[in-house]
Design an enzyme around this catalytic site. Structure first.
Site, PDB file in Angstrom:
ATOM      1  N   GLY A 187       0.785  -1.232   0.000  1.00  0.00           N
ATOM      2  CA  GLY A 187       0.000   0.000   0.000  1.00  0.00           C
ATOM      3  C   GLY A 187       0.814   1.277   0.000  1.00  0.00           C
ATOM      4  O   GLY A 187       0.483   2.231  -0.716  1.00  0.00           O
ATOM      5  N   ASP A 188       1.869   1.336   0.783  1.00  0.00           N
ATOM      6  CA  ASP A 188       2.642   2.579   0.963  1.00  0.00           C
ATOM      7  C   ASP A 188       4.131   2.355   0.739  1.00  0.00           C
ATOM      8  O   ASP A 188       4.967   2.875   1.483  1.00  0.00           O
ATOM      9  CB  ASP A 188       2.426   3.147   2.373  1.00  0.00           C
TER      10      ASP A 188
END
Length: 158
Positions: free
Chosen positions: A21-22
């Site tokens: 996700g990040d």
């Protein structure tokens, strides 16, 4: 060499999800006058977080026992793992849990496994082409050195 055996399976899965996700799994071509072929393939894994949650990257760095953290001027912080000796064992540990970035991780692992100090120019160019493929998977816009540039420099036709 860094080992990630102290992580529980739950922590490994969590970190993989966070990376999906990040984060970013990347390889890039860097000019190096001190290298026989004139270029280096640099592999990295980077985690991003708003600087107000910088503490989380510090926690992650301690868990992984590696990486460098920097606060960027745009309000973001990043934790970066650099180099085959760190990135390869890390990705080997988490690749099975990745969904979004599994292809990038698999390509970086392939590059790490096949990279050699006594590499032929032709084999090195083939790895550079894998770096180009990672660029397309990451929607990269800033890369300036591509496999075609290495081919031209080395005079390789393949």
């Amino acid at each position: 060499m860094t080992t990630f055996n102290q992580l529980t399976p739950q922590q490994v899965a969590y970190i993989a999800g966070f990376l999906d996700g990040d984060g970013c799994v990347n390889a890039q071509l860097v000019t190096r006058e001190d290298y026989i072929l004139g270029f280096q393939i640099r592999v990295t894994v980077t985690f991003y977080q708003k600087t107000k949650r910088h503490w989380f990257l510090v926690w992650l760095q301690k868990k992984l026992n590696c990486g460098k953290i920097r606060k960027r001027p745009d309000g973001m912080s990043e934790l970066t793992l650099v180099g085959v000796q760190t990135v390869q064992p890390f990705l080997q540990k988490i690749v099975q849990y990745l969904l979004v970035k599994r292809k990038q991780a698999s390509l970086v692992l392939y590059i790490c496994h096949n990279l050699s100090k006594k590499q032929s120019p032709e084999d090195f160019v083939r790895l550079c082409e894998k770096v180009d493929l990672i660029e397309t998977l990451n929607d990269s816009k800033k890369r300036s050195i591509k496999a075609k540039d290495v081919k031209k420099h080395l005079g390789v036709d393949n």
